[in-house]
Design a protein around this motif. Structure first.
Motif: not given
Length: 311
Positions: A2, A230, A233, A260, A265, A268-269, A272-273
């Motif tokens: 990412n 990436d 996303v 999404f 999901y 979670r994403t 993470k970002n």
């Protein structure tokens, strides 16, 4: 991988930083990255490629780049003639003056760039010399004389005021970006941006671009510094951040409108970002408040239902 998120503290009382006349070489240039602060980059000499959002630029002396917060970007210096530039970073809260009755905003230059998706200006077209103003900001910080913080803020306000006035009256701004890079790649970046809330599968993107998947992946990474999955996303996370700040939509609806495939999901994403959950981001009062995109969020079309995508 990412895009790297460059951490800049919003808690520091002096929410400004400057990297002065730095020569960008491939071994010390940051990879593709995003950060919360806004950025001004002035090019003195050298050559290179600059990827900002969905546009590619050939960097030239006298170029001035305006990069809004939360925008994917990466500079790729020329190996034989690397770019020397000054980059100024600031949080919008660094500029505390606002007049609610006045529709004009000195941050309007960034909104105009985001609206037209053209992040480069030529200093020769401006009524002032941005390099002189950046020199003054650096000298104030370097000497640290009493009032240097206020002096830097005033210099920055002057620069943004002049840029916003210039872009407000520049009727040629729309469509003024010179094409750089493979034509199919430029079209592909536009296609992704226009369909970011919809399912985007690699095979569909390759058919749209009329190139093989291997060529698509290789050239996309070469010019942007990030692989296509990436990139998609990250663009979706940025869109979700905007909606979390600018609307009262439920988190479930925002996940769907951002493209999404499921709520788990998305959670979670997003974490993470950004390092926090969507609910925590909304509660914290994000950097988008008062500086969101000029595209009304309510005009985004609802994507069709689907169960699985490649991203």
């Amino acid at each position: 991988m990412n895009p790297m998120r460059k951490r800049m503290s919003s808690n520091n009382a002096f929410q400004f930083d400057i990297v002065y006349k730095d020569t960008k070489r491939s071994q010390n240039e940051l990879p593709e990255h995003i950060h919360d602060w806004y950025e001004l980059v002035y090019v003195y000499h050298g050559k290179g490629t600059f990827f900002i959002d969905q546009k590619l630029y050939d960097m030239q002396p006298g170029d001035l780049f305006l990069i809004p917060g939360n925008t994917i970007h990466r500079a790729i210096p020329d190996a034989d003639n690397p770019v020397t530039s000054t980059a100024a970073f600031f949080h919008p809260l660094f500029l505390r003056y606002s007049y609610p009755a006045d529709s004009f905003s000195i941050m309007g230059c960034y909104e105009r760039c985001r609206q037209t998706k053209n992040y480069r200006l030529k200093s020769s077209d401006l009524s002032f010399r941005p390099d002189d103003r950046l020199d003054s900001m650096y000298r104030e910080i370097k000497t640290g004389e009493p009032g240097f913080r206020q002096a830097v803020a005033l210099e920055l306000q002057f620069v943004l005021l002049q840029l916003s006035r210039h872009l407000t009256t520049d009727s040629t701004r729309e469509g003024a970006v010179s094409a750089f890079g493979p034509r199919w790649l430029l079209s592909a970046l536009d296609y992704i941006d226009d369909h970011i809330a919809e399912p985007l599968r690699i095979d569909t993107l390759c058919r749209q671009a009329a190139v093989s998947s291997a060529h698509y992946s290789r050239e996309f990474k070469k010019y942007t510094g990030i692989n296509v999955t990436d990139y998609i996303v990250t663009k979706r996370v940025i869109l979700a951040k905007e909606m979390l700040s600018a609307t009262n939509h439920t988190i479930a609806l925002i996940a769907e409108l951002s493209g999404f495939e499921s709520l788990p999901y998305f959670h979670r994403t997003f974490k993470k970002n950004t390092g926090m959950t969507p609910a925590a981001f909304r509660k914290s009062g994000s950097e988008w408040n008062g500086h969101q995109s000029t595209t009304p969020v309510h005009t985004l079309k609802r994507p069709p239902s689907y169960s699985r995508t490649s991203t």
